[in-house]
Design a protein around this motif. Structure first.
Motif: not given
Length: 580
Positions: A127-134, A287-297, A78-84
């Motif tokens: 790309m940010l939305v795709a990462m945010a959905c995950i 979880s903080v690391m994953m949030a970090t990857f998103m924050l990098m974007q 669902f996240g990929a469909r939303t981002a695309m």
């Protein structure tokens, strides 16, 4: 700006976002139960030797793991469909907005920047939305849930969480604050590289003719080096982020094992509880690391969102009137200019001053003058590609500013100074004039435009491929195809902006002879440099420095208009002798 953009354009996909949240919640809850189940196996099964308990609890762990997989896969789908879908909508919105821009807005942004905003910038937000959905749902749920479950296993080690997690946030915040300005510079320098590359590709023949390859190579090299420098600075900070996070994670793990080991030795905690606490700490830090990857974007996406919103928020200076007036069908083809003046924004001197004339169906009005006298600007005002700054332009009895642009343009057949063909085929280019036109209509237009012979000689005729801009055709062929495209439309008003300049004298004469019967019921406005093109015009308007210095037929102007006499004299013996 990023939040506003996402709120506006993600509204149609709320149901998909809800599905993402639901699946993520299922996956996170399953992940949080696994360490606790593992602790039970160690404390109640392994230490006691109860094989049955181990098997039963292991079966529950397998079921929970399967649930975790389902949650992760569902959220990703669902996240990929939303981002695309968001990317598609943003590109469509940008394209539609740019399509309404006048030359003023396009010039203000620049074509390379508009291309970058429609492609690269949209991709970054997507790309940010795709990462945010995950990640956006998973990280906070896992962080809060991990803290609760870790304290449930061993509250005595809770102080470690109060030290490690804030330390991780401080490291991430420091790096992200440095990334924002670097990403902003990167987007500006991507525009510059795009602009220079487009200039060099479009002007490659000029570059070679003047032997400027070394200069252009150096110019592109400087822009490329500036982009590389910005990218390296951002890359260094991004590269520093991951080691910092890993260092904090490893330091936290060592602290848990050290202090937890003492608690196990003292009998205050079990081995299973220590293992579960360590697993929960890793989940929290992950979880903080994953949030970090998103924050990098986020910083780069925020800059891109600002640039996208800047385009979407720009209103064209040629907007439709609030209450458009319908064109009068009984005055179809009527053109009236009354004391028209035009000045470009910021210009000290107007391009046109007090220009007035009228044209009616069946008449041909020609506009001549020296280079820079305002001829093309005059045509653009009639087509409402620009708006007058003084006076009034009326088409079919109405001021063009009070008419819906689409209705006005539907009455026009414009052949611009630079004949432009779209990539596709000869047929698809002609059908731009009138999509429902039949093949006979296309060949008839080509016949009038003196283009039938060379189109018939093409290997695939009407279905011959046309490259972007029509670069696989000569200048004269492009002009004739552009004229045929206007003829296919059958408008009530033809606007020829120096549309015969690339034709030889004989082809020009044949084309003009064929045009007369084809346009007898329409009004024809011609901008021309060659006097022979306008000899038979019903009215010739002579412009000099944006002012009308003469009007009348060829014979009348030749008798009493000195600027026109100079134009005619300059062409005697060069193109052909023009009779008085």
């Amino acid at each position: 700006m990023l939040i506003r953009l996402l709120r506006e354009h993600l509204a149609p996909y709320r149901s998909w976002l809800a599905a993402v949240v639901a699946f993520q919640a299922v996956g996170v809850l399953a992940s949080l139960f696994l360490p606790s189940l593992n602790a039970d196996i160690i404390d109640n099964g392994v230490t006691t030797g109860d094989t049955g308990y181990i098997v039963r609890t292991g079966g529950v762990m397998l079921a929970v793991s399967l649930l975790q997989v389902v949650g992760s896969v569902g959220a990703a789908w669902f996240g990929a469909r939303t981002a695309m879908s968001l990317g598609r909508d943003l590109r469509g919105a940008l394209f539609s907005r740019v399509g309404t821009f006048s030359a003023r807005e396009v010039g203000a942004f620049g074509a390379p920047s508009l291309i970058t905003r429609t492609t690269n910038d949209v991709q970054q937000v997507q790309m940010l939305v795709a990462m945010a959905c995950i990640i956006a749902v998973t990280s906070p749920l896992m962080m809060v849930g991990g803290v609760v479950m870790a304290l449930r296993e061993d509250a005595g080690l809770g102080w470690l969480l109060a030290v490690v997690v804030p330390a991780l946030f401080v490291c991430v915040g420091l790096v992200v604050s440095r990334l924002v300005p670097n990403f902003r510079r990167m987007q500006i320098r991507i525009d510059a590289v795009n602009r220079i590359l487009r200039e060099q590709i479009a002007g490659i023949r000029v570059v070679r003719a003047f032997v400027r390859e070394p200069y252009e190579t150096a110019r592109f090299g400087r822009a490329n080096d500036e982009l590389t420098d910005s990218a390296l600075r951002a890359g260094r900070w991004m590269a520093a982020l991951f080691p910092l996070v890993i260092w904090v994670v490893n330091l936290g793990s060592v602290a848990v094992i050290w202090f937890g080991g003492h608690r196990v030795a003292d009998g205050d905690a079990g081995v299973g509880s220590l293992t579960a606490f360590l697993a929960y700490l890793m989940l929290i830090l992950m979880s903080v690391m994953m949030a970090t990857f998103m924050l990098m974007q986020v910083p780069r996406a925020a800059v891109c969102a600002e640039r996208i919103a800047e385009v979407l928020d720009t209103r064209t200076s040629l907007g439709a009137p609030e209450h458009p007036e319908p064109l009068d069908p009984e005055r179809s083809g009527w053109v009236d200019l009354e004391q028209v003046g035009f000045a470009y924004p910021g210009a000290e001197v107007p391009v046109l001053h007090d220009v007035s004339f009228s044209a009616r169906p069946g008449q041909t009005v020609a506009v001549v003058g020296s280079t820079g006298s305002g001829k093309t600007t005059l045509v653009n005002l009639v087509a409402r590609l620009l708006d007058v700054t003084a006076g009034e332009v009326r088409v079919a009895g109405h001021d063009v500013r009070r008419v819906a642009p689409e209705e006005l343009w539907s009455q026009l057949g414009l052949v611009p100074q630079r004949a432009w063909l779209f990539s596709g085929t000869v047929r698809s280019n002609l059908l731009h004039g009138r999509p429902e036109a039949g093949e006979d209509d296309l060949w008839a237009a080509l016949e009038i435009a003196q283009a039938r012979d060379f189109v018939e000689a093409l290997p695939e005729g009407l279905d011959t491929a046309v490259s972007q801009g029509g670069t696989n055709f000569s200048g004269g062929q492009r002009q004739r195809l552009a004229i045929a495209r206007a003829l296919v439309r059958r408008p009530s008003l033809y606007l020829f902006d120096d549309a015969f300049s690339a034709l030889d004298v004989a082809t020009d004469a044949r084309l003009r002879a064929a045009l007369r019967p084809a346009t007898r019921d329409a009004t024809v406005l011609v901008v021309a440099q060659r006097v022979s093109t306008i000899l038979e015009a019903d009215l010739i308007v002579v412009l000099e420095d944006g002012r009308v210095v003469g009007r009348g037929t060829h014979a009348e102007l030749l008798a009493g208009c000195e600027p026109y006499q100079e134009i005619v004299a300059s062409q005697l013996g060069t193109d052909e002798e023009v009779p008085a």
